[in-house]
Design a protein around this motif. Structure first.
Motif, PDB file in Angstrom:
ATOM      1  N   UNK A   1       4.706   7.735   0.868  1.00  0.00           N
ATOM      2  CA  UNK A   1       4.795   6.807   1.988  1.00  0.00           C
ATOM      3  C   UNK A   1       4.121   5.492   1.614  1.00  0.00           C
ATOM      4  N   UNK A   2       4.532   4.417   2.302  1.00  0.00           N
ATOM      5  CA  UNK A   2       3.913   3.129   2.024  1.00  0.00           C
ATOM      6  C   UNK A   2       4.401   2.037   2.951  1.00  0.00           C
ATOM      7  N   UNK A   3       3.776   0.873   2.828  1.00  0.00           N
ATOM      8  CA  UNK A   3       4.149  -0.298   3.606  1.00  0.00           C
ATOM      9  C   UNK A   3       3.999  -1.526   2.722  1.00  0.00           C
TER      10      UNK A   3
ATOM     11  N   UNK B   1       8.610  -0.476   5.565  1.00  0.00           N
ATOM     12  CA  UNK B   1       7.887   0.790   5.622  1.00  0.00           C
ATOM     13  C   UNK B   1       8.814   1.902   5.141  1.00  0.00           C
ATOM     14  N   UNK B   2       8.257   2.871   4.475  1.00  0.00           N
ATOM     15  CA  UNK B   2       9.047   3.992   3.981  1.00  0.00           C
ATOM     16  C   UNK B   2       8.187   5.250   3.974  1.00  0.00           C
ATOM     17  N   UNK B   3       8.840   6.376   4.150  1.00  0.00           N
ATOM     18  CA  UNK B   3       8.141   7.649   4.140  1.00  0.00           C
ATOM     19  C   UNK B   3       9.070   8.778   3.757  1.00  0.00           C
TER      20      UNK B   3
ATOM     21  N   UNK C   1      13.104  11.731   5.564  1.00  0.00           N
ATOM     22  CA  UNK C   1      12.997  10.404   4.970  1.00  0.00           C
ATOM     23  C   UNK C   1      13.279   9.359   6.035  1.00  0.00           C
ATOM     24  N   UNK C   2      12.379   8.396   6.161  1.00  0.00           N
ATOM     25  CA  UNK C   2      12.530   7.314   7.119  1.00  0.00           C
ATOM     26  C   UNK C   2      12.193   6.000   6.435  1.00  0.00           C
ATOM     27  N   UNK C   3      13.057   5.005   6.594  1.00  0.00           N
ATOM     28  CA  UNK C   3      12.811   3.651   6.094  1.00  0.00           C
ATOM     29  C   UNK C   3      13.093   2.673   7.236  1.00  0.00           C
TER      30      UNK C   3
ATOM     31  N   UNK D   1       0.862  -1.178   0.000  1.00  0.00           N
ATOM     32  CA  UNK D   1       0.000   0.000   0.000  1.00  0.00           C
ATOM     33  C   UNK D   1       0.898   1.226   0.000  1.00  0.00           C
ATOM     34  N   UNK D   2       0.660   2.159  -0.931  1.00  0.00           N
ATOM     35  CA  UNK D   2       1.474   3.364  -0.982  1.00  0.00           C
ATOM     36  C   UNK D   2       0.623   4.563  -1.378  1.00  0.00           C
ATOM     37  N   UNK D   3       1.049   5.729  -0.898  1.00  0.00           N
ATOM     38  CA  UNK D   3       0.353   6.980  -1.192  1.00  0.00           C
ATOM     39  C   UNK D   3       1.373   8.018  -1.624  1.00  0.00           C
ATOM     40  N   UNK D   4       1.011   8.807  -2.636  1.00  0.00           N
ATOM     41  CA  UNK D   4       1.884   9.853  -3.155  1.00  0.00           C
ATOM     42  C   UNK D   4       1.041  11.099  -3.403  1.00  0.00           C
ATOM     43  N   UNK D   5       1.516  12.218  -2.874  1.00  0.00           N
ATOM     44  CA  UNK D   5       0.826  13.488  -3.065  1.00  0.00           C
ATOM     45  C   UNK D   5       1.833  14.556  -3.480  1.00  0.00           C
TER      46      UNK D   5
END
Length: 311
Positions: free
Chosen positions: A219-221, A237-239, A254-256, A206-210
């Motif tokens: 972000x996504x997982x 997970x990433x953001x 940025x966090x992974x 699942x990922x979202x991009x804006x």
């Protein structure tokens, strides 16, 4: 296109876009529109001899360094073949990476390390509707620093987009599912006492991009596991966040974070110190974390757009 061609094309598009606005000013009478007649025949889509295929051959890096006690050589090269239309997105990409290191040691033989990472990435993605698409991924890799003599993987998948795909440059929320088969041969016997094996796995993402005037969010997982043993799983997970806090002030984060429990190719036995220091052998781990933060502030003249290349 070169950078200069891209810049000139953008400038020309901006000039044309300004015409209707300039015609509403008192200076309208001072403008004229010219048409440059093109002698050659205009090529239509149906006349495309390449049928939308684009090819690229690259030698990404050939780097050589030599010192009294050490020699390093690193190389990357490969090939792209892409075809993108409204209905299909196709790719075939072979790639090759080779690294050589020699370190001279006193009273001992020279330490020599060679490692490679060669493979093929390919996929075929079919547009089904404005919200659905289907895909087939296939890849091959041989990589000695990950104990992979040969690994073949084929993975069909399906994806649903909450918003129509036409809005993807502004916003996207997508969920996709893949089911895959893997055949692997290992250079050394693994911690699971395997030199070859066939594996089935599946993956849900699942990922979202804006993209907004104030900044962007990505972000996504992703969760996956092998069917023969549910304990062999991974959660990723990433953001990424970029925010314009004020005029000239920007913040990037940025966090992974990955929970790693699926290292099926780990070789049995202890790793040599040289392999660990040169990152030539994968080490067992339960997690992986990466973080980045950046803050920038730009201020000064609004008219500092002059290009001066002296010296």
């Amino acid at each position: 296109m070169t950078d200069d061609e891209i810049r000139e094309s953008l400038n020309e598009a901006i000039r044309k876009g300004l015409v209707p606005y300039m015609l509403r000013t008192p200076y309208a009478s001072q403008f004229s529109v010219d048409y440059d007649e093109v002698e050659e025949e205009i090529i239509r889509e149906e006349d495309d001899p390449w049928n939308y295929w684009v090819f690229e051959v690259y030698a990404g890096r050939f780097q050589f360094r030599d010192e009294s006690k050490r020699t390093d050589f690193d190389s990357r090269w490969g090939f792209f073949a892409d075809r993108v239309t409204e209905e299909w997105n196709l790719r075939f990409r072979p790639y090759f990476n080779y690294h050589y290191t020699r370190i001279e040691r006193e009273d001992e033989d020279d330490f020599i390390n060679r490692h490679h990472r060669h493979g093929i990435n390919s996929y075929a993605i079919k547009s089904l509707t404005e919200h659905w698409s289907a895909a087939l991924f296939a890849d091959y890799i041989t990589r000695d620093d990950r104990n992979l003599e040969h690994r073949f993987r084929i993975t069909p998948g399906i994806e649903y987009s909450l918003f129509p795909y036409q809005e993807a440059t502004r916003r996207a929320v997508k969920v996709n599912y893949r089911f895959g088969y893997t055949h692997a041969n290992y250079y050394e016997r693994t911690i699971f006492d395997k030199t070859t094996e066939n594996l089935f796995l599946h993956e849900l993402q699942l990922r979202a991009e804006y993209q907004q005037p104030w900044g962007s969010i990505n972000a996504g997982i992703t969760g996956s596991h092998y069917f023969h043993d549910f304990d062999l799983r991974k959660i990723q997970t990433f953001g990424q966040l970029s925010v314009r806090l004020a005029k000239g002030l920007s913040l990037s984060l940025q966090l992974d974070y990955d929970l790693v429990q699926d290292q099926v190719s780990l070789p049995i036995g202890d790793a040599a110190l040289e392999d660990v220091l040169l990152d030539q052998r994968e080490l067992a781990t339960d997690y992986s974390f990466r973080g980045l933060i950046a803050l920038s502030y730009t201020f000064g003249s609004d008219f500092a757009n002059i290009v001066n290349t002296r010296f």
